[in-house]
Design a protein around this motif. Structure first.
Motif, PDB file in Angstrom:
ATOM      1  N   ALA A  55      20.827 -14.970 -48.674  1.00 21.88           N
ATOM      2  CA  ALA A  55      20.519 -15.944 -47.630  1.00 21.88           C
ATOM      3  C   ALA A  55      21.493 -17.104 -47.764  1.00 21.88           C
ATOM      4  O   ALA A  55      21.850 -17.503 -48.878  1.00 21.88           O
ATOM      5  CB  ALA A  55      19.078 -16.443 -47.751  1.00 21.88           C
ATOM      6  N   HIS A  56      21.925 -17.663 -46.643  1.00 26.26           N
ATOM      7  CA  HIS A  56      23.020 -18.626 -46.665  1.00 26.26           C
ATOM      8  C   HIS A  56      22.599 -20.036 -46.293  1.00 26.26           C
ATOM      9  O   HIS A  56      21.594 -20.249 -45.611  1.00 26.26           O
ATOM     10  CB  HIS A  56      24.115 -18.169 -45.701  1.00 26.26           C
ATOM     11  N   CYS A  57      23.407 -20.986 -46.731  1.00 27.30           N
ATOM     12  CA  CYS A  57      23.222 -22.374 -46.329  1.00 27.30           C
ATOM     13  C   CYS A  57      24.563 -23.090 -46.411  1.00 27.30           C
ATOM     14  O   CYS A  57      25.545 -22.558 -46.957  1.00 27.30           O
ATOM     15  CB  CYS A  57      22.188 -23.072 -47.212  1.00 27.30           C
ATOM     16  N   HIS A  58      24.600 -24.288 -45.857  1.00 23.14           N
ATOM     17  CA  HIS A  58      25.760 -25.176 -45.951  1.00 23.14           C
ATOM     18  C   HIS A  58      25.253 -26.607 -46.038  1.00 23.14           C
ATOM     19  O   HIS A  58      24.097 -26.903 -45.692  1.00 23.14           O
ATOM     20  CB  HIS A  58      26.665 -25.047 -44.719  1.00 23.14           C
ATOM     21  N   PHE A  59      26.132 -27.490 -46.479  1.00 26.49           N
ATOM     22  CA  PHE A  59      25.822 -28.908 -46.533  1.00 26.49           C
ATOM     23  C   PHE A  59      26.936 -29.677 -45.824  1.00 26.49           C
ATOM     24  O   PHE A  59      28.115 -29.491 -46.130  1.00 26.49           O
ATOM     25  CB  PHE A  59      25.684 -29.388 -47.981  1.00 26.49           C
ATOM     26  N   HIS A  60      26.545 -30.530 -44.883  1.00 30.23           N
ATOM     27  CA  HIS A  60      27.526 -31.287 -44.120  1.00 30.23           C
ATOM     28  C   HIS A  60      28.441 -32.100 -45.023  1.00 30.23           C
ATOM     29  O   HIS A  60      29.637 -32.254 -44.744  1.00 30.23           O
ATOM     30  CB  HIS A  60      26.818 -32.227 -43.142  1.00 30.23           C
ATOM     31  N   GLU A  61      27.889 -32.629 -46.118  1.00 30.93           N
ATOM     32  CA  GLU A  61      28.661 -33.509 -46.993  1.00 30.93           C
ATOM     33  C   GLU A  61      29.859 -32.794 -47.610  1.00 30.93           C
ATOM     34  O   GLU A  61      30.919 -33.401 -47.825  1.00 30.93           O
ATOM     35  CB  GLU A  61      27.767 -34.064 -48.100  1.00 30.93           C
ATOM     36  N   ALA A  62      29.700 -31.499 -47.898  1.00 31.44           N
ATOM     37  CA  ALA A  62      30.809 -30.739 -48.478  1.00 31.44           C
ATOM     38  C   ALA A  62      31.890 -30.482 -47.440  1.00 31.44           C
ATOM     39  O   ALA A  62      33.089 -30.658 -47.703  1.00 31.44           O
ATOM     40  CB  ALA A  62      30.291 -29.429 -49.058  1.00 31.44           C
ATOM     41  N   GLY A  63      31.487 -30.060 -46.255  1.00 26.37           N
ATOM     42  CA  GLY A  63      32.460 -29.795 -45.203  1.00 26.37           C
ATOM     43  C   GLY A  63      33.202 -31.044 -44.768  1.00 26.37           C
ATOM     44  O   GLY A  63      34.361 -30.976 -44.352  1.00 26.37           O
ATOM     45  N   ALA A  64      32.542 -32.205 -44.869  1.00 29.70           N
ATOM     46  CA  ALA A  64      33.160 -33.457 -44.440  1.00 29.70           C
ATOM     47  C   ALA A  64      34.422 -33.772 -45.227  1.00 29.70           C
ATOM     48  O   ALA A  64      35.299 -34.496 -44.731  1.00 29.70           O
ATOM     49  CB  ALA A  64      32.162 -34.606 -44.580  1.00 29.70           C
ATOM     50  N   LEU A  65      34.537 -33.233 -46.431  1.00 30.49           N
ATOM     51  CA  LEU A  65      35.739 -33.468 -47.235  1.00 30.49           C
ATOM     52  C   LEU A  65      36.973 -32.825 -46.606  1.00 30.49           C
ATOM     53  O   LEU A  65      38.103 -33.183 -46.941  1.00 30.49           O
ATOM     54  CB  LEU A  65      35.547 -32.930 -48.652  1.00 30.49           C
ATOM     55  N   ARG A 116      43.168 -27.807 -56.413  1.00 31.78           N
ATOM     56  CA  ARG A 116      42.122 -27.821 -57.433  1.00 31.78           C
ATOM     57  C   ARG A 116      41.133 -28.987 -57.289  1.00 31.78           C
ATOM     58  O   ARG A 116      39.914 -28.769 -57.273  1.00 31.78           O
ATOM     59  CB  ARG A 116      42.799 -27.858 -58.809  1.00 31.78           C
ATOM     60  N   ASP A 117      41.628 -30.205 -57.198  1.00 31.72           N
ATOM     61  CA  ASP A 117      40.733 -31.358 -57.200  1.00 31.72           C
ATOM     62  C   ASP A 117      39.849 -31.408 -55.958  1.00 31.72           C
ATOM     63  O   ASP A 117      38.657 -31.731 -56.049  1.00 31.72           O
ATOM     64  CB  ASP A 117      41.544 -32.646 -57.320  1.00 31.72           C
ATOM     65  N   LEU A 118      40.426 -31.092 -54.805  1.00 31.39           N
ATOM     66  CA  LEU A 118      39.636 -31.093 -53.575  1.00 31.39           C
ATOM     67  C   LEU A 118      38.571 -30.003 -53.621  1.00 31.39           C
ATOM     68  O   LEU A 118      37.406 -30.241 -53.269  1.00 31.39           O
ATOM     69  CB  LEU A 118      40.548 -30.894 -52.368  1.00 31.39           C
ATOM     70  N   ALA A 119      38.965 -28.822 -54.050  1.00 34.56           N
ATOM     71  CA  ALA A 119      37.997 -27.724 -54.156  1.00 34.56           C
ATOM     72  C   ALA A 119      36.887 -28.074 -55.140  1.00 34.56           C
ATOM     73  O   ALA A 119      35.709 -27.767 -54.903  1.00 34.56           O
ATOM     74  CB  ALA A 119      38.710 -26.446 -54.593  1.00 34.56           C
ATOM     75  N   ALA A 120      37.248 -28.725 -56.237  1.00 32.00           N
ATOM     76  CA  ALA A 120      36.252 -29.114 -57.228  1.00 32.00           C
ATOM     77  C   ALA A 120      35.256 -30.109 -56.656  1.00 32.00           C
ATOM     78  O   ALA A 120      34.059 -30.064 -56.977  1.00 32.00           O
ATOM     79  CB  ALA A 120      36.946 -29.700 -58.453  1.00 32.00           C
ATOM     80  N   GLN A 121      35.723 -31.013 -55.804  1.00 32.60           N
ATOM     81  CA  GLN A 121      34.806 -31.966 -55.165  1.00 32.60           C
ATOM     82  C   GLN A 121      33.822 -31.249 -54.255  1.00 32.60           C
ATOM     83  O   GLN A 121      32.626 -31.575 -54.221  1.00 32.60           O
ATOM     84  CB  GLN A 121      35.610 -32.986 -54.366  1.00 32.60           C
ATOM     85  N   ILE A 122      34.328 -30.269 -53.481  1.00 29.94           N
ATOM     86  CA  ILE A 122      33.454 -29.493 -52.596  1.00 29.94           C
ATOM     87  C   ILE A 122      32.386 -28.774 -53.411  1.00 29.94           C
ATOM     88  O   ILE A 122      31.190 -28.820 -53.096  1.00 29.94           O
ATOM     89  CB  ILE A 122      34.288 -28.488 -51.781  1.00 29.94           C
ATOM     90  N   VAL A 123      32.817 -28.117 -54.477  1.00 24.87           N
ATOM     91  CA  VAL A 123      31.885 -27.362 -55.317  1.00 24.87           C
ATOM     92  C   VAL A 123      30.874 -28.286 -55.983  1.00 24.87           C
ATOM     93  O   VAL A 123      29.679 -27.962 -56.064  1.00 24.87           O
ATOM     94  CB  VAL A 123      32.672 -26.549 -56.367  1.00 24.87           C
ATOM     95  N   LYS A 124      31.316 -29.429 -56.449  1.00 19.11           N
ATOM     96  CA  LYS A 124      30.405 -30.373 -57.105  1.00 19.11           C
ATOM     97  C   LYS A 124      29.298 -30.809 -56.156  1.00 19.11           C
ATOM     98  O   LYS A 124      28.105 -30.811 -56.520  1.00 19.11           O
ATOM     99  CB  LYS A 124      31.186 -31.592 -57.598  1.00 19.11           C
ATOM    100  N   ILE A 125      29.678 -31.180 -54.934  1.00 13.52           N
ATOM    101  CA  ILE A 125      28.675 -31.588 -53.955  1.00 13.52           C
ATOM    102  C   ILE A 125      27.704 -30.452 -53.688  1.00 13.52           C
ATOM    103  O   ILE A 125      26.475 -30.647 -53.659  1.00 13.52           O
ATOM    104  CB  ILE A 125      29.360 -32.035 -52.648  1.00 13.52           C
ATOM    105  N   GLN A 126      28.229 -29.263 -53.474  1.00 12.93           N
ATOM    106  CA  GLN A 126      27.365 -28.130 -53.127  1.00 12.93           C
ATOM    107  C   GLN A 126      26.388 -27.803 -54.251  1.00 12.93           C
ATOM    108  O   GLN A 126      25.195 -27.574 -54.001  1.00 12.93           O
ATOM    109  CB  GLN A 126      28.227 -26.919 -52.769  1.00 12.93           C
ATOM    110  N   ASN A 127      26.864 -27.755 -55.473  1.00 12.05           N
ATOM    111  CA  ASN A 127      25.969 -27.406 -56.570  1.00 12.05           C
ATOM    112  C   ASN A 127      24.915 -28.473 -56.805  1.00 12.05           C
ATOM    113  O   ASN A 127      23.751 -28.164 -57.111  1.00 12.05           O
ATOM    114  CB  ASN A 127      26.775 -27.153 -57.839  1.00 12.05           C
TER     115      ASN A 127
END
Length: 366
Positions: A55-65, A116-127
């Motif tokens: 089952a899937h989800c998304h968070f606006h805060e991650a995509g906003a980056l 790397r750093d941008l992807a890490a920010q996305i992952v941090k927010i999502q987790n």
């Protein structure tokens, strides 16, 4: 063959030892779904907590980056995409209508091609968001962590944090990372950490980029219809043939969409090196026949029909199948129906597919 709905109409469920309780299961329940089913799903009179691992989800805060690009990647022109941004009451009503007690949420990787750093920010927010959401609704939701898999050293740290500190249940990964397959030694530290932690990796494909603009163009949404299952098939085949599963025998893998095409044609893999030895590496000596590795991989049930479930169970074993819907994408809005309609499964096997296997695999309380 009698379906679950026919059972409900004729009242013969009790005679079979299988019970589906609650008006939330009826066709059309999406329009008037109760906030919670009054009675639980049961098999042979015993309660079964149904667990949907896909089952899937998304968070606006991650995509906003990623600005406007982020929204396009998160919510493209696909039915159900907007529902990935979970509105709790709506999601619970849909789950009740589907007879799903718990969803294990995951986010399809859209950050592998970012630095790397941008992807890490996305992952941090999502987790962090996944952990917060699941902790607040632990009776209905669990989640797989996101990983910055293009930076394996960072992914190892993220997985450790997700399991040990955030309470997540494993990690969701694509079918490859920027066209580098998972059998590449650069990923070995990630698989070693997952094996050490005893948590599963949920492989969800992302299609075949090199085919997308040409052979998979045209009518039928072939990029997804054919490309996604093919992506999973390739990912699993590399893990098998390159000896990765021998190197990490305790690695737990869940393959989306029934594992792609491998479960339907696995025996061909057993003959490949015998027929075409020049296409095989003599230095890689597998410990088992290629098809036998499927019996240590888990597969979701998103194969649509009782016959497809029967065939998959024959190939990999019913104990390796777990419930999957792909919600909120409307591939299978009645994910339990074809499990109950599969007469080749025993009652215990149906209970396993519906939730007991996933509960054990993910260390979930039931």
């Amino acid at each position: 063959m009698t379906t679950r709905r026919e059972f409900l109409k004729t009242g013969t469920l009790a005679a079979t030892g299988i019970f589906f309780c609650g008006c939330g299961l009826l066709q059309g329940a999406h329009a008037q779904a109760p906030e919670r089913r009054k009675l639980p799903v049961a098999v042979k009179g015993k309660r079964v907590k149904t667990i949907d691992v896909h089952a899937h989800c998304h968070f606006h805060e991650a995509g906003a980056l990623l600005g406007e690009e982020g929204h396009r990647r998160q919510a493209g022109p696909i039915n159900g995409a907007e529902e990935t941004f979970i509105e709790l009451k709506q999601r619970l009503a849909a789950m009740d209508a589907q007879a799903v007690d718990m969803e294990v949420l995951s986010i399809n990787p859209f950050w592998y091609d970012k630095e790397r750093d941008l992807a890490a920010q996305i992952v941090k927010i999502q987790n962090e968001k996944l952990a917060e959401f699941c902790a607040s609704h632990s009776d209905r939701f669990a989640a797989f962590a996101s990983l910055t898999l293009q930076a394996p050293d960072l992914a190892v740290q993220e997985l450790q944090t997700a399991i040990k500190r955030q309470g997540l249940k494993g990690a969701a990964i694509g079918g490859s990372v920027n066209e580098v397959d998972f059998s590449d030694p650069k990923f070995h530290p990630v698989w070693a950490k997952a094996e050490e932690l005893g948590v599963p990796l949920f492989i969800h494909p992302r299609g075949i980029p090199e085919l997308r603009a040409n052979r998979l163009a045209g009518n039928g949404w072939l990029d997804n219809t054919i490309g996604n299952p093919l992506d999973t098939t390739i990912a699993l085949s590399h893990l098998i043939f390159e000896g990765t599963l021998d190197r990490f025998p305790g690695l737990k893998i869940i393959a989306a969409h029934g594992g792609g095409y491998l479960g339907s044609y696995a025996d061909r893999s057993d003959h490949a090196c015998m027929v075409g030895p020049k296409g095989c590496n003599p230095d890689i000596k597998l410990k088992k026949k290629p098809s036998e590795y499927l019996k240590q991989i888990y597969f979701d049930s998103l194969v649509f029909t009782p016959e497809a479930i029967r065939h998959l169970a024959t190939q990999v074993g019913a104990s390796q199948i777990v419930l999957g819907s792909d919600y909120p994408y409307p591939w299978q809005l009645s994910p339990v129906d074809h499990i109950f309609a599969c007469t080749s499964l025993t009652d215990d096997e149906k209970a396993g597919v519906l939730g007991r296997t996933a509960a054990k695999l993910l260390n979930l309380e039931v």
